[in-house]
Design a protein around this motif. Structure first.
Motif, PDB file in Angstrom:
ATOM      1  N   ILE A   1       0.836  -1.201   0.000  1.00  0.00           N
ATOM      2  CA  ILE A   1       0.000   0.000   0.000  1.00  0.00           C
ATOM      3  C   ILE A   1       0.872   1.252   0.000  1.00  0.00           C
ATOM      4  CG2 ILE A   1      -1.747   1.316   1.284  1.00  0.00           C
ATOM      5  CD1 ILE A   1      -2.478  -1.386   2.638  1.00  0.00           C
ATOM      6  N   ILE A   2       1.821   1.294   0.900  1.00  0.00           N
ATOM      7  CA  ILE A   2       2.612   2.505   1.051  1.00  0.00           C
ATOM      8  C   ILE A   2       3.622   2.661  -0.080  1.00  0.00           C
ATOM      9  CG2 ILE A   2       4.392   1.609   2.605  1.00  0.00           C
ATOM     10  CD1 ILE A   2       2.610   5.034   2.793  1.00  0.00           C
ATOM     11  N   VAL A   3       4.113   1.558  -0.626  1.00  0.00           N
ATOM     12  CA  VAL A   3       5.008   1.661  -1.783  1.00  0.00           C
ATOM     13  C   VAL A   3       4.235   2.229  -2.977  1.00  0.00           C
ATOM     14  CG1 VAL A   3       6.316   0.322  -3.478  1.00  0.00           C
ATOM     15  CG2 VAL A   3       6.656  -0.079  -1.034  1.00  0.00           C
ATOM     16  N   CYS A   4       3.029   1.727  -3.204  1.00  0.00           N
ATOM     17  CA  CYS A   4       2.202   2.259  -4.304  1.00  0.00           C
ATOM     18  C   CYS A   4       1.859   3.728  -4.085  1.00  0.00           C
ATOM     19  CB  CYS A   4       0.931   1.441  -4.452  1.00  0.00           C
ATOM     20  SG  CYS A   4       1.206  -0.209  -5.122  1.00  0.00           S
ATOM     21  N   ALA A   5       1.569   4.104  -2.845  1.00  0.00           N
ATOM     22  CA  ALA A   5       1.268   5.508  -2.559  1.00  0.00           C
ATOM     23  C   ALA A   5       2.480   6.392  -2.830  1.00  0.00           C
ATOM     24  CB  ALA A   5       0.818   5.659  -1.107  1.00  0.00           C
ATOM     25  N   THR A   6       3.652   5.945  -2.408  1.00  0.00           N
ATOM     26  CA  THR A   6       4.876   6.726  -2.627  1.00  0.00           C
ATOM     27  C   THR A   6       5.156   6.882  -4.115  1.00  0.00           C
ATOM     28  OG1 THR A   6       5.764   5.884  -0.538  1.00  0.00           O
ATOM     29  CG2 THR A   6       7.325   6.889  -2.061  1.00  0.00           C
ATOM     30  N   VAL A   7       5.048   5.788  -4.849  1.00  0.00           N
ATOM     31  CA  VAL A   7       5.287   5.841  -6.299  1.00  0.00           C
ATOM     32  C   VAL A   7       4.283   6.782  -6.965  1.00  0.00           C
ATOM     33  CG1 VAL A   7       5.154   4.475  -8.422  1.00  0.00           C
ATOM     34  CG2 VAL A   7       6.401   3.597  -6.445  1.00  0.00           C
TER      35      VAL A   7
END
Length: 141
Positions: free
Chosen positions: A93-99
């Motif tokens: 979730i947070i990797v996708c949000a950061t990207v």
């Protein structure tokens, strides 16, 4: 699980719970929910629709996408507290949000916050598996 890992788990659970609830309902902060809705309508859903295939053609894709993200964040918060797999659940979730924030050139503060949360999740993973729920002490035989 150690004290430091518990503190990180509790902090991450609070962050994911707040982020998820404000995407699902305007009860806590109507202005923040409205901002999320506008961002999902105008920016995030159009970006992620290229990866959604035929799902992107569904009516109200942006609203459904916002609901799904909010729900996954709330469930991730619960998993951070009660399961040993919490960090693994919230990492995508947070990797996708950061990207997303970086690719869409959102204000640097949004990318920095998401990146910091991602770093905390990785640190929490490095500290080992375990939940923040109190553990029962086993009796010595």
């Amino acid at each position: 699980m150690g004290f430091f890992a518990n503190i990180i788990s509790l902090a991450l659970a609070a962050v994911f719970l707040l982020a998820g609830v404000t995407k699902l309902s305007p009860v806590i902060n109507p202005d923040l929910t409205q901002m999320h809705t506008e961002n999902f309508q105008n920016r995030y859903a159009p970006y992620w629709s290229q990866f959604a295939g035929p799902l992107a053609e569904m009516p109200n894709f942006a609203e459904r996408f916002q609901f799904l993200v909010g729900l996954v964040e709330v469930l991730g918060a619960a998993m951070m507290l009660f399961t040993p797999f919490g960090p693994l659940a919230v990492l995508p979730i947070i990797v996708c949000a950061t990207v997303t924030h970086v690719v869409l050139e959102d204000p640097v503060e949004m990318s920095a916050v998401a990146g910091t949360i991602a770093l905390l999740v990785v640190i929490r993973l490095a500290l080992g598996y375990g939940s923040a729920a109190p553990q029962r002490k086993r009796k010595q035989a």
